[in-house]
Design an enzyme around this catalytic site. Structure first.
Site, PDB file in Angstrom:
ATOM      1  N   ASP A 183       0.818  -1.220   0.000  1.00 23.76           N
ATOM      2  CA  ASP A 183       0.000   0.000   0.000  1.00 23.76           C
ATOM      3  C   ASP A 183       0.848   1.264   0.000  1.00 23.76           C
ATOM      4  O   ASP A 183       0.523   2.243  -0.684  1.00 23.76           O
ATOM      5  CB  ASP A 183      -0.945   0.024   1.212  1.00 23.76           C
ATOM      6  CG  ASP A 183      -2.226  -0.764   0.968  1.00 23.76           C
ATOM      7  OD1 ASP A 183      -2.303  -1.489  -0.050  1.00 23.76           O
ATOM      8  OD2 ASP A 183      -3.156  -0.659   1.802  1.00 23.76           O
ATOM      9  N   ASN A 212      -4.560  -2.029  -4.528  1.00 25.27           N
ATOM     10  CA  ASN A 212      -5.820  -2.095  -3.770  1.00 25.27           C
ATOM     11  C   ASN A 212      -5.717  -1.200  -2.536  1.00 25.27           C
ATOM     12  O   ASN A 212      -6.290  -1.502  -1.487  1.00 25.27           O
ATOM     13  CB  ASN A 212      -6.123  -3.537  -3.374  1.00 25.27           C
ATOM     14  CG  ASN A 212      -7.597  -3.725  -3.010  1.00 25.27           C
ATOM     15  OD1 ASN A 212      -8.407  -2.797  -3.139  1.00 25.27           O
ATOM     16  ND2 ASN A 212      -7.953  -4.911  -2.544  1.00 25.27           N
ATOM     17  N   SER A 223     -16.533   4.876  10.722  1.00 28.64           N
ATOM     18  CA  SER A 223     -15.069   4.829  10.915  1.00 28.64           C
ATOM     19  C   SER A 223     -14.502   6.183  11.364  1.00 28.64           C
ATOM     20  O   SER A 223     -13.435   6.613  10.918  1.00 28.64           O
ATOM     21  CB  SER A 223     -14.377   4.389   9.600  1.00 28.64           C
ATOM     22  OG  SER A 223     -14.902   3.185   9.115  1.00 28.64           O
ATOM     23  N   ASP A 264     -11.196  -2.336  11.117  1.00 31.22           N
ATOM     24  CA  ASP A 264     -10.112  -3.259  10.738  1.00 31.22           C
ATOM     25  C   ASP A 264      -9.789  -4.223  11.889  1.00 31.22           C
ATOM     26  O   ASP A 264      -9.757  -5.444  11.703  1.00 31.22           O
ATOM     27  CB  ASP A 264      -8.851  -2.479  10.340  1.00 31.22           C
ATOM     28  CG  ASP A 264      -9.061  -1.682   9.048  1.00 31.22           C
ATOM     29  OD1 ASP A 264     -10.136  -1.811   8.433  1.00 31.22           O
ATOM     30  OD2 ASP A 264      -8.147  -0.935   8.669  1.00 31.22           O
ATOM     31  N   LYS A 309     -14.505  -3.820   1.420  1.00 33.65           N
ATOM     32  CA  LYS A 309     -13.061  -3.681   1.639  1.00 33.65           C
ATOM     33  C   LYS A 309     -12.306  -4.659   0.727  1.00 33.65           C
ATOM     34  O   LYS A 309     -12.756  -4.886  -0.395  1.00 33.65           O
ATOM     35  CB  LYS A 309     -12.773  -3.822   3.122  1.00 33.65           C
ATOM     36  CG  LYS A 309     -13.522  -2.716   3.916  1.00 33.65           C
ATOM     37  CD  LYS A 309     -12.896  -2.378   5.202  1.00 33.65           C
ATOM     38  CE  LYS A 309     -13.760  -1.448   6.011  1.00 33.65           C
ATOM     39  NZ  LYS A 309     -13.258  -0.065   5.989  1.00 33.65           N
ATOM     40  N   GLU A 310     -11.195  -5.224   1.157  1.00 38.73           N
ATOM     41  CA  GLU A 310     -10.351  -6.032   0.266  1.00 38.73           C
ATOM     42  C   GLU A 310     -11.147  -7.170  -0.378  1.00 38.73           C
ATOM     43  O   GLU A 310     -10.848  -7.632  -1.468  1.00 38.73           O
ATOM     44  CB  GLU A 310      -9.151  -6.580   1.029  1.00 38.73           C
ATOM     45  CG  GLU A 310      -8.023  -5.584   1.221  1.00 38.73           C
ATOM     46  CD  GLU A 310      -8.279  -4.537   2.282  1.00 38.73           C
ATOM     47  OE1 GLU A 310      -9.454  -4.286   2.628  1.00 38.73           O
ATOM     48  OE2 GLU A 310      -7.306  -3.925   2.766  1.00 38.73           O
ATOM     49  N   HIS A 313      -5.298  -9.430   3.356  1.00 38.50           N
ATOM     50  CA  HIS A 313      -4.276  -9.571   4.410  1.00 38.50           C
ATOM     51  C   HIS A 313      -4.875  -9.870   5.773  1.00 38.50           C
ATOM     52  O   HIS A 313      -4.331 -10.674   6.541  1.00 38.50           O
ATOM     53  CB  HIS A 313      -3.438  -8.286   4.458  1.00 38.50           C
ATOM     54  CG  HIS A 313      -4.228  -7.010   4.587  1.00 38.50           C
ATOM     55  ND1 HIS A 313      -3.828  -5.941   5.328  1.00 38.50           N
ATOM     56  CD2 HIS A 313      -5.443  -6.638   4.069  1.00 38.50           C
ATOM     57  CE1 HIS A 313      -4.716  -4.972   5.248  1.00 38.50           C
ATOM     58  NE2 HIS A 313      -5.698  -5.373   4.484  1.00 38.50           N
ATOM     59  N   ARG A 314      -6.011  -9.250   6.078  1.00 37.56           N
ATOM     60  CA  ARG A 314      -6.567  -9.448   7.439  1.00 37.56           C
ATOM     61  C   ARG A 314      -7.186 -10.842   7.609  1.00 37.56           C
ATOM     62  O   ARG A 314      -7.211 -11.376   8.708  1.00 37.56           O
ATOM     63  CB  ARG A 314      -7.580  -8.349   7.788  1.00 37.56           C
ATOM     64  CG  ARG A 314      -6.930  -6.987   7.776  1.00 37.56           C
ATOM     65  CD  ARG A 314      -7.620  -5.912   8.557  1.00 37.56           C
ATOM     66  NE  ARG A 314      -7.026  -4.649   8.173  1.00 37.56           N
ATOM     67  CZ  ARG A 314      -5.836  -4.189   8.604  1.00 37.56           C
ATOM     68  NH1 ARG A 314      -5.135  -4.872   9.480  1.00 37.56           N
ATOM     69  NH2 ARG A 314      -5.351  -3.038   8.163  1.00 37.56           N
ATOM     70  N   LYS A 335       0.160  -6.521   1.773  1.00 34.24           N
ATOM     71  CA  LYS A 335      -0.563  -5.232   1.656  1.00 34.24           C
ATOM     72  C   LYS A 335      -0.174  -4.281   2.783  1.00 34.24           C
ATOM     73  O   LYS A 335       0.018  -3.085   2.553  1.00 34.24           O
ATOM     74  CB  LYS A 335      -2.080  -5.469   1.649  1.00 34.24           C
ATOM     75  CG  LYS A 335      -2.892  -4.204   1.359  1.00 34.24           C
ATOM     76  CD  LYS A 335      -4.362  -4.521   1.192  1.00 34.24           C
ATOM     77  CE  LYS A 335      -5.155  -3.342   0.603  1.00 34.24           C
ATOM     78  NZ  LYS A 335      -5.451  -2.277   1.516  1.00 34.24           N
TER      79      LYS A 335
END
Ligand SMILES: O=C(O)C1=C[C@@H](OP(=O)(O)O)[C@@H](O)[C@H](O)C1
Ligand SMILES: C=C(OP(=O)(O)O)C(=O)O
Length: 430
Positions: free
Chosen positions: A50, A93, A198, A317, A344-345, A390-391, A416
């Site tokens: 990122d 992304n 958020s 997140d 999101k992703e 990634h999460r 990421k």
């Protein structure tokens, strides 16, 4: 890295983890430093996909950046105007690159094309484009209305000085307007229409803008007043905090295992909203101590992990990590007000549901919530799909701490925001 990683059932030893730099702070400060009227040296910047996308884009736009060592970047600001007036930018992304750069380039006098990976072209940007168009932006959609790729043409000021933006899909749209509109030299009022999700990310934006000399007043996060005639002026050096969202995996490991886990890089004065993840862990039975630049989490052996029902809108997140805490508790738990997970992703509500069910966990997926109840022993050796998120990879690694070996498919998606995640995780395991 192989296309999967096998994590044997593990326990964790008391450990200290040095966190990578915050993604949110890294990409904001790189952009603000690039737009400033002076030179700034940024230290401890995150080195990941990122931030690479942001760095590359700024260099294509004509910003001189030298990087004497990993994580240190000397940025020569361009005083609010990118020298390059025609460019094609690929932003992967990275929401924190795509949204703020869209707004910054919209107020310039150039022609720019912005694209990303296929998933970025499914992530909405219409609310930001609508708000920018109100004030004079010329932006067109190359494929689907409301989504990247975008074509940006020169800004034409139309005299409008009050701009409305919706805040219920992503706070990054408001962040982008806040950072970009001062570049026009005009005063603006930005009005949030409806709910703002958020919210703590807006506070990060405002605090960093203030460090670059632009103070923004606001009325209860509903109307924001941008001053006229301001120029970003960078501090000579700026240190990027460790990433509080990346901290969540290790802090959760402290609660789950009972061992003292210390993360270094964020502490009691952090400007990142995701440090509030610790409050959620405390409600689940965690013990916590804060240092100036560290947080330690553990659990007393006699204390079970408590069931919870949380509104996690303010920590979207880190909230994903709570899903694994829910599994560890063995109790019925819910995470609410997280509809933004869907854009999101990947669609994170759907992905989390699918992968938890593979482990034998009972899951109810609502439009904006997830309820999780792990009753029976978890199925061992399950292959977890990560959806290029990634999460998903980092969260599911914690299943190995529940006496359950697990296989994480395509673990390189952690690049990421945290390329060394699995190395750091392995150091903790015994
Ligand atoms: O502004 C930021 O740095 C971010 C805002 C949040 O996005 P939303 O506002 O879209 O929830 C968060 O999920 C993202 O990882 C980073
Ligand atoms: C949602 C995320 O990223 P982005 O900045 O691309 O929105 C994330 O890192 O979890």
């Amino acid at each position: 890295m192989k296309d999967f990683i096998f994590l044997p059932a593990s326990t964790i030893q008391a450990s200290r983890v040095r966190l990578p730099g915050s993604k949110s702070i890294s990409n904001r400060t790189l952009l603000l430093a690039a737009l400033a009227d002076n030179v700034c040296v940024l230290h401890d910047v995150l080195d990941s996909d990122d931030t690479q996308r942001m760095l590359e884009a700024l260099q294509v736009l004509g910003v001189a950046i030298s990087s004497p060592q990993a994580g240190t970047h000397q940025v020569q600001g361009v005083t609010g105007r990118f020298p390059t007036t025609e460019a094609k930018l690929f932003l992967g992304n990275a929401g924190t690159a795509f949204r703020p750069l869209t707004a910054a380039l919209a107020v310039m006098q150039g022609h720019y094309h912005l694209s990303g990976v296929a998933r970025m072209h499914e992530r909405p940007i219409g609310d930001l484009v609508d708000a920018l168009r109100l004030a004079g932006a010329d932006i067109s959609y190359e494929q689907n209305s409301g989504y990247p790729p975008l074509q940006i043409a020169p800004w034409q000021d139309n005299g409008v000085r009050r701009v409305q933006v919706k805040g219920n899909v992503s706070s990054q749209f408001l962040t982008a307007l806040l950072m970009a509109l001062p570049l026009t030299g005009n005063a603006y009022d930005i009005e949030v229409v409806g709910e703002l999700i958020s919210k703590p990310y807006i506070d990060i934006t405002l605090k960093l803008m203030a460090q670059f000399g632009v103070q923004v007043a606001h009325e209860n996060h509903q109307v924001f007043h941008l001053p006229a005639g301001v120029v970003y002026h960078a501090p000579a050096t700026l240190h990027v905090e460790g990433d509080a969202s990346s901290a969540s995996y290790f802090l959760a490991a402290g609660l789950i295992s009972g061992q003292k886990i210390t993360v270094e890089g964020v502490g009691k004065n952090s400007i990142q909203g995701d440090v509030a993840f610790v409050d959620a862990l405390v409600q689940c039975g965690a013990q916590v101590s804060y240092g100036d630049n560290s947080i330690t989490v553990w659990r007393d052996a006699k204390q079970a992990i408590q069931a919870f029902d949380f509104d996690a809108n303010h920590i979207p997140d880190a909230a994903m990590t709570l899903a694994i805490v829910a599994v560890a508790s063995g109790q019925p738990c819910s995470i609410r007000n997280i509809e933004s997970w869907r854009v999101k992703e990947t669609d994170r509500l759907s992905a989390m549901t699918t992968e938890l069910r593979k482990l034998g966990v009972l899951v109810t997926e609502g439009q904006d919530y997830i309820s999780i109840h792990a009753q029976a022993p978890l199925k061992p050796n399950v292959r977890i799909d990560t959806y290029d998120d990634h999460r998903m990879a980092m969260c599911f690694s914690l299943i190995a701490l529940l006496d359950t070996p697990i296989i994480i498919i395509e673990p390189e998606c952690v690049n990421k925001t945290f390329p060394t995640y699995f190395k750091e995780f392995a150091k903790l395991c015994v």
